[in-house]
Design a protein around this motif. Structure first.
Motif, short mmCIF file in Angstrom:
data_model
loop_
_atom_site.label_atom_id
_atom_site.label_comp_id
_atom_site.label_asym_id
_atom_site.label_seq_id
_atom_site.Cartn_x
_atom_site.Cartn_y
_atom_site.Cartn_z
N LEU A 7 11.56 3.66 -13.87
CA LEU A 7 12.03 2.80 -14.97
C LEU A 7 13.49 3.07 -15.28
O LEU A 7 14.27 2.14 -15.56
CB LEU A 7 11.16 3.04 -16.21
N THR A 8 13.88 4.34 -15.23
CA THR A 8 15.29 4.68 -15.48
C THR A 8 16.19 4.12 -14.39
O THR A 8 17.28 3.59 -14.67
CB THR A 8 15.46 6.21 -15.56
N LEU A 9 15.75 4.22 -13.12
CA LEU A 9 16.54 3.67 -12.02
C LEU A 9 16.68 2.16 -12.15
O LEU A 9 17.78 1.61 -11.97
CB LEU A 9 15.88 4.03 -10.70
N ALA A 10 15.58 1.49 -12.45
CA ALA A 10 15.63 0.02 -12.57
C ALA A 10 16.57 -0.40 -13.69
O ALA A 10 17.31 -1.37 -13.57
CB ALA A 10 14.23 -0.53 -12.79
N SER A 11 16.53 0.35 -14.80
CA SER A 11 17.39 0.00 -15.93
C SER A 11 18.86 0.30 -15.64
O SER A 11 19.74 -0.50 -15.93
CB SER A 11 16.93 0.76 -17.17
N SER A 12 19.12 1.46 -15.03
CA SER A 12 20.51 1.87 -14.78
C SER A 12 21.15 1.05 -13.67
O SER A 12 22.37 0.84 -13.68
CB SER A 12 20.56 3.36 -14.44
N ARG A 58 16.41 3.99 -4.42
CA ARG A 58 15.02 3.51 -4.30
C ARG A 58 14.31 4.21 -3.14
O ARG A 58 13.15 4.64 -3.30
CB ARG A 58 15.02 2.00 -4.09
N ALA A 59 14.95 4.34 -2.00
CA ALA A 59 14.31 4.98 -0.84
C ALA A 59 14.03 6.44 -1.12
O ALA A 59 12.98 6.97 -0.72
CB ALA A 59 15.20 4.81 0.39
N ALA A 60 14.96 7.14 -1.78
CA ALA A 60 14.73 8.55 -2.10
C ALA A 60 13.56 8.69 -3.08
O ALA A 60 12.72 9.59 -2.93
CB ALA A 60 16.00 9.15 -2.68
N ALA A 61 13.50 7.82 -4.07
CA ALA A 61 12.37 7.87 -5.02
C ALA A 61 11.06 7.54 -4.32
O ALA A 61 10.03 8.17 -4.59
CB ALA A 61 12.63 6.90 -6.17
N ILE A 88 19.70 13.17 -13.31
CA ILE A 88 18.32 12.93 -13.72
C ILE A 88 17.40 12.97 -12.51
O ILE A 88 16.30 13.53 -12.55
CB ILE A 88 18.21 11.58 -14.45
N PHE A 89 17.85 12.38 -11.41
CA PHE A 89 17.07 12.40 -10.18
C PHE A 89 16.84 13.85 -9.72
O PHE A 89 15.77 14.19 -9.22
CB PHE A 89 17.78 11.60 -9.09
N GLU A 96 0.84 -1.19 0.00
CA GLU A 96 0.00 0.00 0.00
C GLU A 96 0.89 1.25 0.00
O GLU A 96 1.74 1.44 0.85
CB GLU A 96 -0.92 -0.02 1.22
N GLY A 97 0.65 2.14 -0.96
CA GLY A 97 1.44 3.35 -1.06
C GLY A 97 2.77 3.17 -1.75
O GLY A 97 3.49 4.14 -1.97
N GLU A 98 3.14 1.95 -2.11
CA GLU A 98 4.40 1.69 -2.79
C GLU A 98 4.22 1.78 -4.29
O GLU A 98 3.21 1.35 -4.84
CB GLU A 98 4.91 0.30 -2.41
N HIS A 99 5.18 2.37 -4.96
CA HIS A 99 5.08 2.50 -6.41
C HIS A 99 5.16 1.12 -7.06
O HIS A 99 5.85 0.22 -6.58
CB HIS A 99 6.20 3.39 -6.93
N LYS A 100 4.45 0.98 -8.16
CA LYS A 100 4.38 -0.33 -8.81
C LYS A 100 5.72 -0.81 -9.33
O LYS A 100 5.94 -2.01 -9.48
CB LYS A 100 3.37 -0.25 -9.96
N SER A 101 6.63 0.13 -9.63
CA SER A 101 7.95 -0.25 -10.16
C SER A 101 9.05 -0.22 -9.11
O SER A 101 10.22 -0.39 -9.45
CB SER A 101 8.33 0.69 -11.32
N SER A 102 8.68 0.00 -7.84
CA SER A 102 9.71 0.13 -6.81
C SER A 102 10.47 -1.17 -6.61
O SER A 102 11.69 -1.17 -6.42
CB SER A 102 9.07 0.57 -5.49
#
Length: 942
Positions: A763-768, A737-740, A793-794, A400-406
């Motif tokens: 998506l950029t974080l996951a890829s990089s 991830r925590a900052a995002a 970018i962040f 709950e409250g977590e981004h789907k791509s986190s």
């Protein structure tokens, strides 16, 4: 008459001949004419190229949107001049003013109402002509050149002192009329009369009504436009302090409270726990516009000066953004600290252990030591206290409250212990490798203390399945938390067992035969975690009634069968399956939970299986222990079972039969026709060996598959010996991830572009960060550069989120305005997102204005709060049109007068019945009570 004598020529004839040979030849061009010709050649070239071709070598100006400039160097006598041509690609021929509020205008466009124009100025330090005759001569040369090439461009020459911003100019209108321009400025001591609309109106009328003495008694047909600019007051620290003092002290002068903390605009924002962000919106500029109206007298102007800005025909608003948001400065936020963390990763390869960065002998290079900042012990204690204090209401691992791509980023959940450690590390000192080493060493010591004292590990779940998609450090902490919980349960069970033993022996001594039930309720049930428990089962279906061998004396008291024939640990009947020899119903046993394993443990297990060829060889000890535990539990639940029964229940594919109905317990011939598979029936089968060796013990009496002491020590050993670069690599992923996740919790209303940018960021974080998925990734200089770009970018996304939150809060009652302003800004900012922020050089400012609708005016007006008593000294109150006590910071007025000119004024080829309105007089007035600029344009046929 000439003499016919052949004597010498008299001296008078020599003088005449010499005078005749040195006459002035006016067919040769003078220097001034050559200068005109040179100007004409340049102008003809610009006219021939046109705006579209000129764009190739033109410079786009920052402030006026869509305005370009080309230039050419000229020389006259010994002086050099610079001629510049300003043009627009979409010139519609209409005069320029702020009625077209979508675009910014150049000062000369606004002052004289022109579109394309020329400016010629000397190449000097001041760039102006202090000599009036020289300026007139230069302007004449340009006018002749433009007339020769039939150009209607207006031309301007800067004059006087540069601070006056004075110009003179001329324009050929293509008729008998010529427009002349003049602009000047008063920088101080503005006459009182010119501070008010009435006096400015009379100043304009005086330019054409020369024979009138009392201008107020006559009516004129003058066109009038006005634009008033208001600025909201910035936050004044001194005023805030004084207001705070007034709040702290009561009416009697006594203090209301012992402390008072100044509130910040983002106190309740998700990032406020870590840093205070600078409000990206420093204030607002409001523009109130009165469009063209006809004014007849100065009395009307006096009434208009007292009108409320709410009566204006149009309102425009634009935010005053901070320099950091525009890219002229580096902001302090997650992005700036992530950049430092990347630098720490680059330094982490210089040592083998984290302790090396703390010790004096091996503390890295001298350059690193000289710049390293390690906070004092008090700061370290405060950080550890915050980390290891149990936080109530924190749900770990809750989607709950977590981004789907986190979860695509191999980090740790935001509220977990390791994620909080990484966020603290970002702000601990200047996030250098030395400070991180100090914090990590103390962090591991606190974790060991929790282990040795069997204290719960804060911010970590004490049960559940270890999430292998998280970082390995988070997995180890989760394993350690589970082991601590197991140790606590074991200690509590021993205490409870001791109490139950005392109660049992007391009842036996008194001859009470109910002791078996006491023992069963106290020890047998719920003594360990068991798997495969049916959801509808409240307990064993066939509960044992005899005592275990731990109490042989009490076992003799009961009239039960021997323990090997008692059904224990049954979870219920297994469908309709029957035991092969006893023809009794088969029971499903309670079995122990599978032992938890972290990612590295799974890798070790797979490596062992691959080394021995097949998992059937049971080379790995965990598989053997799990199988033996299941066999013991099956034997306990089914005392008369044989090896074939266990295979039918545990591994049905290894029981081969052609009669499926027999296995389902139909009324056909018994026993069912079937056989073991080839691998189970071969000689020396390991499964049969384990079956023969397994004792009939329910799961509650077996040795736990998970040894909490062993696994806990292994997890601690991993944390204590983790190499620096492996720690920093996991910290990088977790910190990003925590900052995002923190930014994702911000509330910004219905601004969809922000949500889109956050989705793209994940998506950029996951890829990089995919290169850090393994436990020992390869990191080189290119990877470090990629991480630095990732932090940039962040930073862009962080700025947009901060702006969105600020706009949402300020326009909560007018969400349309916040959305429109943000969309304008993001369209302005997107082209700059590919460049690194904080770079030098001039950057274009955001000046886009948004239309304020009628129903939104009261909301916007409420943002211009009345000035306080301490701020009133700034307000001279010498101008009218106040808005909540605010006078306009800038007033712009355009007076104009048009006349209808018949065809007789034009050239001979113009039809006589041709009539046209020509703006004969135009005056642009801009300024305040202390600064006044006036530009006059007059069209005449003289």
């Amino acid at each position: 008459m000439a003499s016919t004598s052949k004597g010498p020529t008299p001296p008078e004839d020599d003088n005449q001949e010499e005078e005749f040979e040195h006459f002035d030849d006016f067919t040769l061009a003078s220097t001034w004419e050559r200068f005109i010709s040179e100007i004409e050649a340049v102008c003809r070239q610009w006219l021939a190229d046109g705006p579209r071709n000129l764009l190739k070598g033109a410079v786009c100006l920052d402030a006026p949107e869509g305005l370009y400039r080309v230039k050419s160097d000229l020389k006259y006598a010994s002086k050099g001049y610079l001629m510049e041509y300003y043009f627009e690609t979409n010139n519609d021929g209409k005069m320029s003013d702020w009625s077209y509020w979508t675009n910014e205008l150049h000062d000369l466009q606004l002052s004289f109402g022109v579109k394309d124009f020329l400016v010629i100025a000397p190449q000097s330090a001041s760039g102006v002509l202090l000599d009036r005759p020289e300026a007139t001569k230069l302007l004449s040369a340009v006018a002749i050149a433009l007339s020769n090439c039939s150009s209607l461009w207006p031309a301007f020459v800067p004059v006087h002192d540069p601070s006056r911003k004075a110009y003179i100019g001329i324009q050929n209108m293509g008729t008998l009329f010529t427009r002349r321009f003049e602009a000047d400025r008063i920088g101080s001591q503005v006459p009182v009369k010119l501070m008010h609309l009435e006096g400015l109106f009379e100043l304009f009328v005086s330019k054409f009504a020369f024979n009138l003495v009392d201008l107020s008694m006559h009516l004129f047909k003058v066109n009038f436009k006005m634009k008033l600019t208001y600025k909201s007051l910035p936050i004044d620290d001194e005023d805030d302090i004084q207001e705070v003092d007034a709040e702290v002290l009561g009416s009697d002068g006594s203090p209301k409270s012992n402390s008072h903390s100044k509130t910040q605009w983002d106190d309740d924002c998700p990032w406020s726990e870590w840093y205070t962000a600078e409000d990206p919106i420093k204030g607002f500029e409001l523009h109130a516009l009165w469009f063209e109206t006809t004014v007849g007298s100065s009395l009307v102007m006096a009434e208009l000066e007292n009108a409320s800005p709410l009566e204006a025909e149009k309102w425009l608003i634009s935010p005053n953004l901070s320099e950091a948001l525009g890219g002229n400065g580096r902001t302090i936020g997650f992005a700036s600290q992530l950049h430092l963390l990347v630098a720490a990763l680059d330094k982490s390869f210089e040592a083998q252990f984290m302790e090396d960065f703390v010790s004096v002998e091996n503390s890295g290079s001298e350059s690193v030591k000289s710049t390293a900042v390690v906070p004092p012990p008090t700061v370290l204690d405060r950080v550890l206290k915050d980390l290891f204090n149990e936080v109530e209401g924190v749900q770990l691992g809750s989607p709950e409250g977590e981004h789907k791509s986190s979860r695509a980023i191999k980090g740790a959940p935001l509220q977990s212990l390791f994620a909080q450690f990484c966020l603290h590390a970002l702000w601990f000192g200047d996030c250098n490798i030395h400070a991180i080493a100090v914090l990590w060493i103390e962090f591991v010591r606190e974790v060991r203390w929790c282990w040795e004292e069997s204290q719960p590990l804060p911010r970590m779940p004490a049960n559940g399945v270890i999430d292998l998609s998280t970082s390995l450090v988070n997995q180890k902490l989760h394993m350690l938390s589970i082991c601590i919980n197991k140790k606590q349960q074991h200690n509590q069970r021993h205490q409870k067992d001791g109490q139950n033993k005392d109660i049992l022996y007391a009842h036996v001594k008194e001859g009470n035969l109910v002791q078996s039930e006491i023992y069963h309720d106290g020890i047998m049930q719920g003594s360990c975690e068991e798997r495969d428990r049916p959801p509808t089962s409240d307990g064993p279906s066939d509960a044992p009634t005899a005592l275990t061998s731990e109490f042989p004396d009490t076992g003799k008291l009961s009239n039960q069968k021997p323990s090997e024939h008692i059904r224990r640990g049954s979870a219920g009947v297994t469908g309709s399956m029957m035991l092969l020899k006893s023809h009794q119903s088969m029971h499903t046993p309670y079995t122990q939970d599978l032992p938890l394993m972290t990612e590295d443990m799974h890798e070790e297990r797979l490596q062992a299986v691959e080394a021995f060829g097949s998992s059937f060889s049971f080379s790995a000890q965990p598989e053997k222990e799990i199988l033996s535990s299941d066999m013991s539990a099956f034997k306990a639940a089914n005392p008369d079972a044989v090896f074939e029964d266990f295979i039918r229940w545990h591994s049905p594919r290894d029981w081969e039969t052609d009669d499926n109905d027999a296995m389902e317990g139909s009324n056909k011939e018994w026993p069912p026709q079937g056989r073991l598979s080839e691998r189970m029936s071969e000689k020396g089968n390991a499964w049969r060996k384990f079956w023969n060796e397994a004792p009939p013990l329910p799961a509650s009496e077996q040795k736990p598959l998970l040894d909490p002491n062993r696994e806990g020590e292994k997890a601690l050993h991993y944390l204590e010996t983790l190499p620096p670069h492996l720690l920093l690599e996991q910290m990088i992923c977790t910190a990003f991830r925590a900052a995002a996740d923190t930014l994702n919790q911000a509330t910004f209303g219905t601004l969809k572009p922000v949500a889109t940018k956050i989705d793209q960021l994940y998506l950029t974080l996951a890829s990089s960060l995919r290169c850090f998925q393994t436990n020992d990734p390869f990191v080189d200089a290119e990877t470090i550069d990629d991480l630095k770009r990732l932090s940039s970018i962040f930073e862009h996304v962080e700025k947009l989120v901060t702006l969105a939150v600020s706009l949402h809060r300020k326009f909560m009652r007018a969400p349309r305005l916040s959305e429109a302003i943000f969309n304008d800004y993001i369209n302005f900012y997107i082209p700059k997102m590919g460049t690194a922020s904080g770079g030098g050089g001039h950057t274009k400012e955001f000046t886009k204005k948004q239309l304020v609708r009628r129903r939104e005016r009261e909301i916007v007006a409420s943002m211009f709060t009345p000035p306080t008593a301490n701020q009133s000294w700034r307000k001279v109150l010498s101008m009218g049109n106040l808005l909540n006590g605010h006078e306009p910071v800038l007033r712009e007025i355009i007076f104009s007068k048009s006349e209808q000119i018949s065809g007789s004024y034009y050239a001979t080829n113009t039809p006589k019945d041709y009539d046209q309105d020509i703006e004969t007089y135009r005056m642009y007035i801009c300024g305040t009570s202390n600064d006044l600029s006036i530009a006059l344009a007059v069209a005449s046929c003289d």
